[in-house]
Scaffold this motif. Structure first.
Motif, mmCIF file in Angstrom:
data_model
loop_
_atom_site.group_PDB
_atom_site.id
_atom_site.type_symbol
_atom_site.label_atom_id
_atom_site.label_comp_id
_atom_site.label_asym_id
_atom_site.label_seq_id
_atom_site.Cartn_x
_atom_site.Cartn_y
_atom_site.Cartn_z
ATOM 1 N N ASN A 22 -3.341 18.783 10.099
ATOM 2 C CA ASN A 22 -4.078 18.704 11.358
ATOM 3 C C ASN A 22 -5.214 17.678 11.367
ATOM 4 O O ASN A 22 -6.101 17.737 12.209
ATOM 5 C CB ASN A 22 -4.636 20.078 11.758
ATOM 6 N N LYS A 23 -5.166 16.770 10.433
ATOM 7 C CA LYS A 23 -6.181 15.699 10.431
ATOM 8 C C LYS A 23 -5.463 14.378 10.648
ATOM 9 O O LYS A 23 -4.442 14.118 10.009
ATOM 10 C CB LYS A 23 -6.891 15.667 9.077
ATOM 11 N N GLU A 24 -5.991 13.563 11.565
ATOM 12 C CA GLU A 24 -5.317 12.288 11.809
ATOM 13 C C GLU A 24 -5.532 11.352 10.621
ATOM 14 O O GLU A 24 -6.645 11.186 10.121
ATOM 15 C CB GLU A 24 -5.848 11.644 13.091
ATOM 16 N N ILE A 25 -4.434 10.763 10.142
ATOM 17 C CA ILE A 25 -4.566 9.902 8.967
ATOM 18 C C ILE A 25 -4.181 8.451 9.269
ATOM 19 O O ILE A 25 -4.095 7.627 8.367
ATOM 20 C CB ILE A 25 -3.688 10.422 7.798
ATOM 21 N N ASN A 26 -3.977 8.125 10.539
ATOM 22 C CA ASN A 26 -3.528 6.768 10.900
ATOM 23 C C ASN A 26 -4.367 5.653 10.309
ATOM 24 O O ASN A 26 -3.854 4.612 9.915
ATOM 25 C CB ASN A 26 -3.557 6.607 12.425
ATOM 26 N N THR A 27 -5.685 5.863 10.277
ATOM 27 C CA THR A 27 -6.557 4.762 9.873
ATOM 28 C C THR A 27 -6.748 4.690 8.359
ATOM 29 O O THR A 27 -7.357 3.752 7.865
ATOM 30 C CB THR A 27 -7.946 4.917 10.527
ATOM 31 N N LEU A 28 -6.207 5.663 7.642
ATOM 32 C CA LEU A 28 -6.447 5.676 6.194
ATOM 33 C C LEU A 28 -5.542 4.699 5.468
ATOM 34 O O LEU A 28 -4.413 4.440 5.875
ATOM 35 C CB LEU A 28 -6.210 7.089 5.640
ATOM 36 N N GLN A 29 -6.068 4.139 4.366
ATOM 37 C CA GLN A 29 -5.254 3.296 3.486
ATOM 38 C C GLN A 29 -4.257 4.170 2.729
ATOM 39 O O GLN A 29 -4.461 5.381 2.609
ATOM 40 C CB GLN A 29 -6.155 2.608 2.453
ATOM 41 N N SER A 30 -3.226 3.532 2.172
ATOM 42 C CA SER A 30 -2.196 4.344 1.527
ATOM 43 C C SER A 30 -2.744 5.125 0.334
ATOM 44 O O SER A 30 -2.353 6.254 0.100
ATOM 45 C CB SER A 30 -1.007 3.481 1.122
ATOM 46 N N TYR A 31 -3.683 4.503 -0.436
ATOM 47 C CA TYR A 31 -4.190 5.250 -1.592
ATOM 48 C C TYR A 31 -5.008 6.464 -1.156
ATOM 49 O O TYR A 31 -5.029 7.493 -1.825
ATOM 50 C CB TYR A 31 -4.992 4.336 -2.529
ATOM 51 N N GLU A 32 -5.658 6.350 0.014
ATOM 52 C CA GLU A 32 -6.422 7.494 0.509
ATOM 53 C C GLU A 32 -5.479 8.623 0.946
ATOM 54 O O GLU A 32 -5.747 9.797 0.730
ATOM 55 C CB GLU A 32 -7.305 7.063 1.679
ATOM 56 N N ARG A 33 -4.365 8.223 1.561
ATOM 57 C CA ARG A 33 -3.383 9.241 1.956
ATOM 58 C C ARG A 33 -2.803 9.935 0.723
ATOM 59 O O ARG A 33 -2.592 11.139 0.727
ATOM 60 C CB ARG A 33 -2.258 8.601 2.765
ATOM 61 N N ALA A 34 -2.559 9.122 -0.323
ATOM 62 C CA ALA A 34 -2.039 9.722 -1.550
ATOM 63 C C ALA A 34 -3.025 10.742 -2.095
ATOM 64 O O ALA A 34 -2.645 11.810 -2.570
ATOM 65 C CB ALA A 34 -1.764 8.635 -2.582
ATOM 66 N N ASN A 35 -4.307 10.413 -2.008
ATOM 67 C CA ASN A 35 -5.325 11.333 -2.511
ATOM 68 C C ASN A 35 -5.412 12.626 -1.699
ATOM 69 O O ASN A 35 -5.895 13.635 -2.196
ATOM 70 C CB ASN A 35 -6.692 10.647 -2.551
ATOM 71 N N LEU A 36 -4.949 12.585 -0.450
ATOM 72 C CA LEU A 36 -4.961 13.809 0.363
ATOM 73 C C LEU A 36 -3.855 14.768 -0.053
ATOM 74 O O LEU A 36 -3.863 15.934 0.324
ATOM 75 C CB LEU A 36 -4.768 13.461 1.841
ATOM 76 N N GLY A 37 -2.852 14.262 -0.778
ATOM 77 C CA GLY A 37 -1.772 15.139 -1.206
ATOM 78 C C GLY A 37 -0.407 14.759 -0.645
ATOM 79 O O GLY A 37 0.447 15.613 -0.467
ATOM 80 N N ILE A 38 -0.219 13.473 -0.355
ATOM 81 C CA ILE A 38 1.111 13.016 0.040
ATOM 82 C C ILE A 38 1.625 12.118 -1.088
ATOM 83 O O ILE A 38 0.929 11.202 -1.520
ATOM 84 C CB ILE A 38 1.079 12.189 1.341
ATOM 85 N N SER A 39 2.818 12.404 -1.584
ATOM 86 C CA SER A 39 3.398 11.553 -2.611
ATOM 87 C C SER A 39 4.672 10.947 -2.079
ATOM 88 O O SER A 39 5.440 11.629 -1.399
ATOM 89 C CB SER A 39 3.734 12.365 -3.859
ATOM 90 N N LEU A 40 4.890 9.686 -2.387
ATOM 91 C CA LEU A 40 6.165 9.070 -2.018
ATOM 92 C C LEU A 40 6.884 8.649 -3.292
ATOM 93 O O LEU A 40 6.328 7.957 -4.134
ATOM 94 C CB LEU A 40 5.937 7.847 -1.116
ATOM 95 N N VAL A 41 8.124 9.131 -3.421
ATOM 96 C CA VAL A 41 8.977 8.647 -4.498
ATOM 97 C C VAL A 41 9.773 7.494 -3.892
ATOM 98 O O VAL A 41 10.668 7.721 -3.092
ATOM 99 C CB VAL A 41 9.920 9.759 -4.994
ATOM 100 N N PRO A 42 9.408 6.261 -4.231
ATOM 101 C CA PRO A 42 9.928 5.138 -3.454
ATOM 102 C C PRO A 42 11.401 4.858 -3.718
ATOM 103 O O PRO A 42 11.951 5.253 -4.755
ATOM 104 C CB PRO A 42 9.061 3.959 -3.902
ATOM 105 N N GLU A 43 12.005 4.169 -2.764
ATOM 106 C CA GLU A 43 13.403 3.783 -2.900
ATOM 107 C C GLU A 43 13.554 2.875 -4.105
ATOM 108 O O GLU A 43 12.747 1.984 -4.342
ATOM 109 C CB GLU A 43 13.841 3.046 -1.633
ATOM 110 N N GLY A 44 14.571 3.107 -4.904
ATOM 111 C CA GLY A 44 14.802 2.256 -6.072
ATOM 112 C C GLY A 44 13.903 2.606 -7.231
ATOM 113 O O GLY A 44 13.689 1.780 -8.127
#
Lengths: 236, 330, 288
Positions: free
Chosen positions: A63-85
């Motif tokens: 419930n918090k808007e994250i549009n303006t955050l950098q990717s490392y900040e989003r990662a710190n919030l608890g989102i992980s991406l296992v990238p393609e390849g």
């Protein structure tokens, strides 16, 4: 609600890749996005983590808007991406790769160790070879390292981009089983897949992405039995 | 149709301006004042640097290759011209041809070894070549007379006014060449290389080949300016042609005017006039001060006005003619 | 060349090897910037020259000890380069950076001319030598060789063993993926760039004990470090140290053959090298 995407559109280099996407992920849920090559699945993942910029719409995480955050900040919030390849750090050992995933709490060695043990429990084969360079492993094992690295960040939402790409059936089964286990640890999963049938089998809910728009959504089972999905993606 | 009219009007306006400027420059030497030699020297020096900046621009503007040792082509042109005349007693024309030949070979070698690797290689290798030629011309005393340099035999003592006209003609020709290249197949090719090398490669364009061609054209243009330089100054020393000062001035002229544009260097040449005035005024005291200023100008222009002075004019064009199509620089 | 006996030949060679060590040190730092961080820094040589000058004045005129001086020098180099990286280099394209750094280089070089004059300065240390079987070895040079080896070893250890070092390696390999781990990649690059400048400052201190310094010296060292890091293979830090030794060695030999044309021959060798093996000597050892 964990992740909530409203009316998201993405333009890349003048091309309209995604338009008007509405998608959400609840707590303790596996959500799968299926679609053909070039439908915009990877772009969706990259936009959620912030590697691509949204041109309109909002992304809410807890419930918090994250549009303006950098990717490392989003990662710190608890989102992980296992990238393609997989995208492992190839000149590093397995252990070092996993450690990099623990970057946000690197100053707490106890926590790092605990999480390492959890990952090694999930993938015992990694424990035995933890000091080998990551580029010496097979594709399936590399995918394990990549997922493990993603889990090291203690995510609330784990996103996996093309889990099954180029892997043998046996390994895909094993990995999907592991993904299902994650729900027990309170981790939600958002996956994009080309291997439609198997992904839908483990999905709580699923979306069909076609040419940048979501054309269908429903429970995994519904979509498995849907005519359109069967024709377009499972060759029935 | 309206767009065409505006385009024509703009073209007319700018060509009228160019013609007026040319007429003034053509008639200027006819004025008789005691200041005239001084003014003509300023203008000839500016012309030299305009031409060099045009030649530099072919690489930087069309290919995205930064020549950090452009003085090498220029200085080699000057040195070989005078050496051929002194040591082999050949005619001026032959001397110029031979220097052009040498520069083409040098450009080919530089291009062949550096272009296929990485863009920074080109910058570094050209820089290294310039430093090499500097130390060679300093050390090879038997041939180059070291730091004292070489002097042009008095046989080719041309009147300053002729030299002025030659330099002016060179400027006109060089600007025309850059404009022509821009409109030619080569120009389109090079620009496509610069903007999207991977795409160009996938379309089967031999990117290295065209870059080497551009390097040779650029080197030949700089070499001819060097030949003119030795005719005008009548002597050449390592310190006056092979130092980074020269390259820096070329880059500043190109940058202040507008990188990669044909008309930019004409605007940028104002810095050469200022430079000559400041150096005359300081007269050797405060050595280093001009260099500090130029360094600042260079860095600040890249940061704050990356498209150079010409961007101001282009902006004005856009605001005056509302329906004007997107104007391409060059 | 015929008049040269074996001990003097060895003397020259060993001396070349020792200076090569310092070459190797600053070249590794350059190689790290260019190959790993992808910053084309043309002001590198001038900063090195400035560090040499400052050390000269520290020793000759300012009367502050080497340790406080080192702290101040390293600190200011660290801060300046961090700011340069953060506000200028990281946001711009390579060719813009080349021009900007060129401008900065001009400013430093000419400021040195203005403030210190173009007269070459030398510390003029009276060199103690040890003689082994007729071969003279200068102690200062030997110390410098070991010091640069130790500094580089330390840097390697730092990259391999510490969290910060590993983070730098991760960012260097893949900026995007590193940011997925919660790493602020840009900040890490700024930090790494600053570290390369601290190494540069250290090389300056060491270099001025061996050679005299003048405002134009930067250009020479810039070119040397470029040669050395190309020969090693871009971005290969350890390789750069060894090819530094090699170049030091080679320079010594070329100087024996003809001191007049040593630079010219060196350049020709470099050109031939670029034609034959543009990827560098030590590339096989680097990451795959």
């Amino acid at each position: 609600m964990l992740l909530n995407i409203n009316n998201l559109s993405v333009n890349l280099g003048g091309l309209n890749i995604l338009h008007d996407i509405n998608l959400n992920v609840n707590d303790r849920e596996i959500v799968v996005v299926v679609g053909a090559n070039g439908a915009g699945k990877s772009t969706l993942m990259r936009t959620i983590i912030g590697l691509n910029k949204a041109s309109s719409g909002t992304i809410l995480f807890e419930n918090k808007e994250i549009n303006t955050l950098q990717s490392y900040e989003r990662a710190n919030l608890g989102i992980s991406l296992v990238p393609e390849g997989r995208m492992l750090f190839s000149d590093m050992t397995v252990l070092e790769n996993l450690q990099m995933g623990a970057y946000p709490y690197r100053k707490n060695p106890k926590r790092v160790k605990e999480n390492l043990e959890k990952v090694f429990d999930l993938f015992p084969v990694l424990y035995k070879n933890q000091n080998r360079k990551s580029n010496t492993f097979s594709g399936g094992e590399q995918q394990m390292i990549s997922i493990g690295r993603g889990l090291m960040g203690e995510p609330k939402l784990l996103m996996i981009d093309e889990l099954s790409l180029g892997l043998a059936q046996k390994i895909i089964d094993l990995l999907l089983k592991t993904v299902q286990k994650l729900l027990l640890n309170n981790i939600s999963v958002l996956m994009v897949e080309q291997n439609v049938r198997q992904a839908l089998k483990i999905a709580n809910r699923a979306y069909v992405l076609d040419n940048g728009s979501i054309v269908l959504s429903g429970s995994g089972e519904d979509l498995l039995n849907n005519d359109h999905v069967q024709k377009a993606y499972m060759g029935l | 149709m309206i767009i065409m009219d505006d385009k024509k009007k703009n073209l007319l306006k700018s060509s009228l301006g160019v013609i007026a400027l040319l007429v003034v420059l053509l008639l200027l030497p006819l004025i008789q004042t005691s200041m005239m030699p001084f003014i003509m020297n300023l203008l000839i020096m500016s012309f030299i640097y305009i031409c060099l900046a045009e030649s530099w621009n072919i690489l930087a503007g069309f290919c995205g290759l930064l020549s950090m040792g452009h003085c090498a082509f220029f200085g080699l042109g000057a040195y070989i011209t005078v050496m051929v005349i002194i040591y082999f007693d050949m005619t001026l024309l032959l001397a110029i041809l031979i220097s052009v030949l040498f520069n083409s070979i040098l450009a080919y070698i530089i291009g062949a070894i550096s272009i296929r690797v990485k863009d920074i290689f080109f910058a570094m290798v050209t820089l290294a070549v310039a430093q090499l030629l500097f130390s060679l011309s300093m050390q090879w005393v038997d041939v180059t007379r070291g730091p004292r340099g070489l002097i042009m035999p008095p046989l080719y003592n041309l009147d300053r006014r002729y030299l002025y006209y030659i330099a002016l003609a060179m400027v006109v020709i060089y600007v025309a060449i850059v404009l022509l290249i821009r409109r030619s197949r080569l120009g389109t090719m090079l620009l496509s290389l610069r903007d999207n090398e991977i795409l160009a490669k996938s379309l089967g364009v031999n990117t290295s080949k065209w870059k080497i061609v551009a390097t040779i054209i650029s080197a030949v243009m700089a070499s001819l300016v060097g030949s003119f330089y030795i005719l005008y100054i009548r002597s050449v020393q390592p310190g006056s042609v092979f130092t980074f000062d020269v390259t820096m001035k070329i880059m500043i002229v190109a940058f202040i005017g507008g990188r990669g544009t044909a008309k930019g260097p004409i605007l940028g040449a104002i810095i050469i006039i200022i430079d000559e005035l400041i150096r005359g005024w300081l007269g050797g005291t405060y050595a280093g001060l001009p260099g500090i200023i130029y360094g600042l100008i260079l860095a600040l222009f890249v940061v704050f006005m990356p498209n150079g002075l010409i961007s101001i004019f282009n902006l004005k064009d856009k605001s005056t003619s509302r329906s004007a199509p997107k104007k391409e620089v060059i | 060349m015929g008049s040269l006996d074996f001990p003097s030949f060895m003397t020259i060679l060993i001396s070349g090897l020792c200076t090569g060590g310092v070459y190797g040190l600053f070249s590794s730092s350059f190689s790290f910037q260019l190959g790993a961080l992808n910053v084309a820094d043309f002001s590198f040589g001038s900063w090195l020259m400035l560090s040499m000058y400052l050390t000269f004045f520290m020793y000759k005129e300012w009367n502050i000890g080497i340790i406080p001086f080192g702290v101040i020098l390293f600190g200011s180099y660290f801060i300046i380069s961090f700011l340069m990286s953060k506000f200028i280099y990281i946001k711009r394209k390579t060719d813009d950076n080349m021009i900007i750094t060129m401008g900065i280089s001009l400013i430093i070089q000419n400021a040195a001319t203005l403030l210190f004059s173009s007269y070459p300065r030398s510390l003029g240390i009276i060199e103690k030598t040890i003689v082994v079987g007729g071969v003279q070895i200068t102690i200062t040079k030997l110390i410098m060789l070991f010091l640069s080896a130790i500094l580089l070893l330390g840097f390697q250890l730092f990259l391999n063993k510490t969290w910060t070092g590993k983070t730098i390696r991760a960012v260097v390999q893949n900026k995007e993926v590193a940011s997925l781990m919660g790493i602020n990649s840009n900040r890490v690059i700024n930090l790494a760039f600053s570290l390369s400048y601290v190494m540069l400052a250290a090389s300056g201190i060491m270099l001025v004990t061996l050679f005299s310094v003048e405002p134009t010296a930067g250009g020479f060292y810039q070119m040397m470090s470029f040669f050395i890091c190309i020969i090693a293979g871009l971005g290969n830090i350890r390789g750069a140290f060894f090819s530094g030794l090699l170049i030091g060695f080679l320079t010594a030999i070329l100087n024996i053959i003809s001191s007049q044309f040593a630079m010219v021959m060196m350049f020709l060798i470099f050109v031939i090298f670029l034609v034959v093996k543009p990827t560098g000597l030590f590339t096989a050892k680097s990451r795959g």
